[in-house]
Design a protein around this motif. Structure first.
Motif, PDB file in Angstrom:
ATOM      1  N   VAL A   1      93.234 -16.932   3.846  1.00 50.46           N
ATOM      2  CA  VAL A   1      92.254 -15.881   4.089  1.00 50.46           C
ATOM      3  C   VAL A   1      92.912 -14.689   4.792  1.00 50.46           C
ATOM      4  CG1 VAL A   1      90.166 -15.286   5.385  1.00 50.46           C
ATOM      5  CG2 VAL A   1      90.308 -17.457   4.149  1.00 50.46           C
ATOM      6  N   LYS A   2      92.653 -13.519   4.253  1.00 49.21           N
ATOM      7  CA  LYS A   2      93.144 -12.280   4.852  1.00 49.21           C
ATOM      8  C   LYS A   2      92.008 -11.419   5.388  1.00 49.21           C
ATOM      9  CE  LYS A   2      97.446 -13.084   3.883  1.00 49.21           C
ATOM     10  NZ  LYS A   2      98.408 -13.398   4.995  1.00 49.21           N
ATOM     11  N   GLN A   3      90.817 -11.600   4.823  1.00 47.92           N
ATOM     12  CA  GLN A   3      89.698 -10.759   5.218  1.00 47.92           C
ATOM     13  C   GLN A   3      88.420 -11.581   5.309  1.00 47.92           C
ATOM     14  OE1 GLN A   3      89.324  -6.687   3.561  1.00 47.92           O
ATOM     15  NE2 GLN A   3      87.289  -7.315   2.920  1.00 47.92           N
ATOM     16  N   VAL A   4      87.660 -11.368   6.370  1.00 52.07           N
ATOM     17  CA  VAL A   4      86.438 -12.120   6.636  1.00 52.07           C
ATOM     18  C   VAL A   4      85.270 -11.148   6.798  1.00 52.07           C
ATOM     19  CG1 VAL A   4      85.246 -13.576   8.327  1.00 52.07           C
ATOM     20  CG2 VAL A   4      87.632 -14.034   7.757  1.00 52.07           C
ATOM     21  N   VAL A   5      84.123 -11.501   6.239  1.00 51.49           N
ATOM     22  CA  VAL A   5      82.886 -10.771   6.525  1.00 51.49           C
ATOM     23  C   VAL A   5      81.957 -11.712   7.287  1.00 51.49           C
ATOM     24  CG1 VAL A   5      82.943  -9.076   4.671  1.00 51.49           C
ATOM     25  CG2 VAL A   5      82.038 -11.362   4.199  1.00 51.49           C
ATOM     26  N   LYS A   6      81.270 -11.160   8.284  1.00 54.77           N
ATOM     27  CA  LYS A   6      80.436 -11.984   9.157  1.00 54.77           C
ATOM     28  C   LYS A   6      79.009 -11.487   9.195  1.00 54.77           C
ATOM     29  CE  LYS A   6      81.536 -13.387  13.198  1.00 54.77           C
ATOM     30  NZ  LYS A   6      81.200 -12.608  14.356  1.00 54.77           N
ATOM     31  N   GLY A   7      78.081 -12.418   9.107  1.00 53.12           N
ATOM     32  CA  GLY A   7      76.703 -12.117   9.439  1.00 53.12           C
ATOM     33  C   GLY A   7      76.561 -12.196  10.942  1.00 53.12           C
ATOM     34  N   LYS A   8      75.531 -11.569  11.495  1.00 48.83           N
ATOM     35  CA  LYS A   8      75.372 -11.537  12.951  1.00 48.83           C
ATOM     36  C   LYS A   8      75.251 -12.949  13.502  1.00 48.83           C
ATOM     37  CE  LYS A   8      71.621 -10.188  15.119  1.00 48.83           C
ATOM     38  NZ  LYS A   8      71.529 -11.203  16.191  1.00 48.83           N
ATOM     39  N   SER A   9      76.037 -13.240  14.532  1.00 53.30           N
ATOM     40  CA  SER A   9      76.050 -14.583  15.099  1.00 53.30           C
ATOM     41  C   SER A   9      76.415 -14.515  16.570  1.00 53.30           C
ATOM     42  CB  SER A   9      77.066 -15.464  14.360  1.00 53.30           C
ATOM     43  OG  SER A   9      77.313 -16.662  15.064  1.00 53.30           O
ATOM     44  N   MET A  10      75.467 -14.878  17.429  1.00 53.39           N
ATOM     45  CA  MET A  10      75.744 -14.895  18.859  1.00 53.39           C
ATOM     46  C   MET A  10      76.698 -16.018  19.236  1.00 53.39           C
ATOM     47  SD  MET A  10      74.170 -12.266  19.937  1.00 53.39           S
ATOM     48  CE  MET A  10      74.456 -12.484  21.686  1.00 53.39           C
ATOM     49  N   VAL A  11      76.634 -17.106  18.489  1.00 62.18           N
ATOM     50  CA  VAL A  11      77.486 -18.240  18.847  1.00 62.18           C
ATOM     51  C   VAL A  11      78.956 -17.933  18.577  1.00 62.18           C
ATOM     52  CG1 VAL A  11      77.447 -19.515  16.650  1.00 62.18           C
ATOM     53  CG2 VAL A  11      77.558 -20.770  18.798  1.00 62.18           C
ATOM     54  N   THR A  12      79.263 -17.075  17.591  1.00 63.95           N
ATOM     55  CA  THR A  12      80.659 -16.688  17.388  1.00 63.95           C
ATOM     56  C   THR A  12      81.119 -15.745  18.496  1.00 63.95           C
ATOM     57  OG1 THR A  12      80.050 -14.850  15.906  1.00 63.95           O
ATOM     58  CG2 THR A  12      80.533 -16.983  14.886  1.00 63.95           C
ATOM     59  N   GLU A  13      80.183 -14.975  19.062  1.00 58.03           N
ATOM     60  CA  GLU A  13      80.512 -14.186  20.251  1.00 58.03           C
ATOM     61  C   GLU A  13      80.815 -15.120  21.415  1.00 58.03           C
ATOM     62  OE1 GLU A  13      80.680 -10.889  20.817  1.00 58.03           O
ATOM     63  OE2 GLU A  13      80.105 -10.194  18.826  1.00 58.03           O
ATOM     64  N   GLU A  14      80.037 -16.177  21.511  1.00 61.84           N
ATOM     65  CA  GLU A  14      80.202 -17.147  22.595  1.00 61.84           C
ATOM     66  C   GLU A  14      81.591 -17.766  22.600  1.00 61.84           C
ATOM     67  OE1 GLU A  14      78.607 -21.666  23.409  1.00 61.84           O
ATOM     68  OE2 GLU A  14      77.142 -20.208  22.684  1.00 61.84           O
ATOM     69  N   ILE A  15      82.113 -18.089  21.422  1.00 62.24           N
ATOM     70  CA  ILE A  15      83.404 -18.782  21.356  1.00 62.24           C
ATOM     71  C   ILE A  15      84.584 -17.830  21.181  1.00 62.24           C
ATOM     72  CG2 ILE A  15      82.316 -20.861  20.430  1.00 62.24           C
ATOM     73  CD1 ILE A  15      83.348 -20.129  17.667  1.00 62.24           C
ATOM     74  N   GLY A  16      84.312 -16.528  21.077  1.00 64.10           N
ATOM     75  CA  GLY A  16      85.397 -15.557  20.924  1.00 64.10           C
ATOM     76  C   GLY A  16      86.120 -15.668  19.606  1.00 64.10           C
ATOM     77  N   LEU A  17      85.366 -15.820  18.514  1.00 67.20           N
ATOM     78  CA  LEU A  17      85.987 -16.055  17.204  1.00 67.20           C
ATOM     79  C   LEU A  17      86.738 -14.826  16.678  1.00 67.20           C
ATOM     80  CD1 LEU A  17      86.286 -18.194  14.978  1.00 67.20           C
ATOM     81  CD2 LEU A  17      84.262 -17.232  13.885  1.00 67.20           C
ATOM     82  N   ASN A  18      86.139 -13.663  16.807  1.00 70.57           N
ATOM     83  CA  ASN A  18      86.775 -12.460  16.253  1.00 70.57           C
ATOM     84  C   ASN A  18      88.180 -12.211  16.808  1.00 70.57           C
ATOM     85  OD1 ASN A  18      84.306 -12.231  14.990  1.00 70.57           O
ATOM     86  ND2 ASN A  18      84.031 -10.069  15.475  1.00 70.57           N
ATOM     87  N   PRO A  19      88.355 -12.196  18.133  1.00 70.96           N
ATOM     88  CA  PRO A  19      89.708 -11.976  18.665  1.00 70.96           C
ATOM     89  C   PRO A  19      90.707 -13.034  18.204  1.00 70.96           C
ATOM     90  CG  PRO A  19      88.066 -11.723  20.393  1.00 70.96           C
ATOM     91  CD  PRO A  19      87.359 -12.283  19.212  1.00 70.96           C
ATOM     92  N   ALA A  20      90.241 -14.277  18.067  1.00 72.46           N
ATOM     93  CA  ALA A  20      91.143 -15.349  17.629  1.00 72.46           C
ATOM     94  C   ALA A  20      91.621 -15.113  16.203  1.00 72.46           C
ATOM     95  CB  ALA A  20      90.427 -16.701  17.735  1.00 72.46           C
ATOM     96  N   PHE A  21      90.728 -14.679  15.326  1.00 73.49           N
ATOM     97  CA  PHE A  21      91.112 -14.387  13.948  1.00 73.49           C
ATOM     98  C   PHE A  21      92.056 -13.183  13.892  1.00 73.49           C
ATOM     99  CE2 PHE A  21      88.636 -16.492  10.415  1.00 73.49           C
ATOM    100  CZ  PHE A  21      88.299 -17.617  11.166  1.00 73.49           C
ATOM    101  N   GLU A  22      91.711 -12.150  14.638  1.00 73.21           N
ATOM    102  CA  GLU A  22      92.523 -10.929  14.617  1.00 73.21           C
ATOM    103  C   GLU A  22      93.919 -11.189  15.159  1.00 73.21           C
ATOM    104  OE1 GLU A  22      89.918  -8.500  16.854  1.00 73.21           O
ATOM    105  OE2 GLU A  22      88.588  -8.057  15.149  1.00 73.21           O
ATOM    106  N   ALA A  23      94.042 -12.114  16.116  1.00 69.51           N
ATOM    107  CA  ALA A  23      95.354 -12.468  16.663  1.00 69.51           C
ATOM    108  C   ALA A  23      96.239 -13.122  15.613  1.00 69.51           C
ATOM    109  CB  ALA A  23      95.180 -13.399  17.862  1.00 69.51           C
ATOM    110  N   LYS A  24      95.621 -13.704  14.593  1.00 67.62           N
ATOM    111  CA  LYS A  24      96.365 -14.335  13.498  1.00 67.62           C
ATOM    112  C   LYS A  24      96.532 -13.386  12.309  1.00 67.62           C
ATOM    113  CE  LYS A  24      96.848 -18.414  15.413  1.00 67.62           C
ATOM    114  NZ  LYS A  24      98.181 -18.974  15.764  1.00 67.62           N
ATOM    115  N   GLY A  25      96.180 -12.138  12.490  1.00 67.05           N
ATOM    116  CA  GLY A  25      96.347 -11.165  11.430  1.00 67.05           C
ATOM    117  C   GLY A  25      95.257 -11.171  10.384  1.00 67.05           C
ATOM    118  N   ILE A  26      94.123 -11.793  10.705  1.00 66.88           N
ATOM    119  CA  ILE A  26      92.997 -11.859   9.762  1.00 66.88           C
ATOM    120  C   ILE A  26      91.987 -10.773  10.127  1.00 66.88           C
ATOM    121  CG2 ILE A  26      91.113 -13.287   8.867  1.00 66.88           C
ATOM    122  CD1 ILE A  26      92.812 -15.752   9.585  1.00 66.88           C
TER     123      ILE A  26
END
Length: 482
Positions: free
Chosen positions: A106-131
């Protein structure tokens, strides 16, 4: 949850928010609009407001049998061709999502609104891997471009004006400046449509999951979640483990109340029922479906009878729209994934009572949140319970007493209340001693020590020089003489 949350800044953030005229205007619109409309929408239910009490019973029964309901849900999802992963911590949830992404290159992700992904810090983790991660809810998309956090559960960009959004789009998207809302929406739609068509993975939250059928229900008013969950070849849904209902009958009741609590609607604009991967019969759906069921401190809350009720929350945000504190300071003041009354209870339980103490100490205990809650959760009771644990400490929650001085004052008050003679003597002493405090128009304007906080923004009525007991005795004597 993100454990470096600086909730200690709550007091400073609140002071700044109150001075922000743009924010104050936005918050006033939310509360005068959604807050009042939600109360009216409960009245218009066929069953009337008592349906909220029924919903509370449903949620409590589910939470008390959560292990059984979740086991059934997982089995049904797997029967439908999906994969289920139980994540005990935020790290486990993030690692699993990264693993799925790496397996599918996976190189690109689209996300629907999700508070639980904010809770776990998903976006920064993906971006740190170049996604590349793209939020697709318009409000979430705006705050992502601005490098900010959501300020409201269902209206993430409620704190921004159309002029600010216009300048943001001009800067980040390279389009001519406009402040026309339809045009701004068109610009965002065009930018996001390209992301939808090229994304390798879609990620969503989950409003409710039904154990009887094994499907997830997600709702939006923009259609973005539907596109995020159907166009990419891989869909990962992440849900807090409490966001489950046992059967369709319960699902119907809760979902109707969710829409009313969130936006005073009978039903959200786009409601999607996701039952697993597309398969041969549905070639337009995802080829793989993964459900991540997150604990992240919820088991600990479940184990405490005093706080278990908070897991009944379905994140409708009705409490935010009614809370006078949130209505003045907004969501960013809390500096936490969850703000408002729900955040004031949930964040201390997940982050640590001592670390997030200001959130629960800052609420007014007026009861508006309970009156507005779509499932009638007693948030004021739990706020008081948190304050009790903070006052006296709690080994179970690794909580230390916040203030020895405050504890001593309360103990002294209890002593006085039980000894009338001593109580009267102390009041007489205070009535005489208060004369040294500055006054204006008969009101005390400044007090020292712990009292300084009270007089920072308000004046205080001084103690009467003639106690009520003496006045009452005199009135009775005058009455007897007549």
């Amino acid at each position: 949850m993100n454990h470096d949350t600086a909730t200690k800044k709550y007091v400073q953030n609140s002071a700044l928010a109150i001075k922000d005229e743009i924010l104050q205007s936005a918050l006033n619109k939310i509360q005068s609009g959604l807050g009042k409309a939600t109360a009216l929408s409960y009245q218009n239910l066929d069953e009337g407001p008592p349906l909220r009490l029924k919903a509370h019973e449903i949620r409590e029964k589910t939470i008390n049998n959560l292990d059984v309901v979740l086991t059934r849900l997982a089995a049904k999802v797997r029967d439908n061709g999906g994969k289920v992963y139980f994540a005990r911590t935020d790290k486990q949830a993030v690692d699993y999502c990264l693993k799925v992404a790496q397996q599918h290159h996976v190189k690109q992700v689209v996300k629907g609104k999700s508070m639980v992904t904010e809770e776990i810090g998903l976006n920064p983790a993906f971006e740190a891997k170049g996604i590349e991660v793209n939020e697709t809810d318009l409000g979430e998309y705006i705050v992502q471009l601005a490098g900010e956090k959501p300020s409201h559960i269902i209206a993430p960009a409620a704190h921004k004006t159309r002029q600010q959004v216009g300048r943001l789009f001009e800067q980040k998207l390279g389009v001519p400046y406009t402040e026309d809302p339809p045009e701004l929406t068109r610009i965002a739609r065009k930018a996001l449509r390209e992301k939808f068509l090229t994304a390798d993975m879609g990620i969503s939250g989950c409003n409710l999951a039904c154990a009887e059928t094994g499907h997830m229900t997600v709702v939006s008013n923009e259609g973005n979640i539907r596109m995020s969950t159907t166009l990419p070849k891989v869909h990962v849904a992440i849900m807090g483990m409490e966001r489950v209902v046992p059967n369709l009958e319960d699902h119907d009741i809760l979902f109707r109340l969710l829409s009313r609590g969130a936006a005073a609607q009978k039903l959200g604009g786009y409601v999607s029922y996701i039952g697993g991967p597309g398969g041969p019969e549905f070639p337009d759906g995802p080829e793989e479906f993964h459900l991540v069921i997150l604990d992240n401190g919820r088991s600990r809350i479940l184990a405490d009878p005093k706080f278990r009720e908070i897991l009944c929350c379905i994140r409708c945000s009705a409490c935010l729209n009614a809370c006078p504190v949130y209505g003045k300071i907004g969501g960013h003041a809390y500096d936490s994934t969850y703000c408002g009354p729900i955040g004031a209870v949930l964040t201390p339980l997940m982050e640590g009572m001592n670390q997030a103490k200001d959130l629960c100490l800052g609420e007014s205990l007026c009861g508006a949140c309970k009156q507005a809650c779509s499932v009638n959760i007693d948030l004021p009771r739990m706020l008081l319970e948190l304050r009790y644990r903070l006052a006296y400490g709690d080994d179970q929650w690794e909580t230390k007493p916040v203030s020895v001085v405050e504890k001593t004052i309360h103990q002294a008050w209890a002593l006085l209340a039980g000894h009338p003679a001593l109580y009267r003597a102390v009041l007489t002493t205070f009535a005489l001693g208060q004369k040294i405090f500055p006054t204006s128009k008969g009101m005390i304007t400044k007090m020292p020590g712990p009292g300084a906080g009270w007089t920072k923004s308000r004046d205080i009525q001084p103690l009467s020089q003639t106690p009520f007991r003496k006045r009452f005795k005199k009135l009775n004597a005058q009455k007897a003489d007549r």
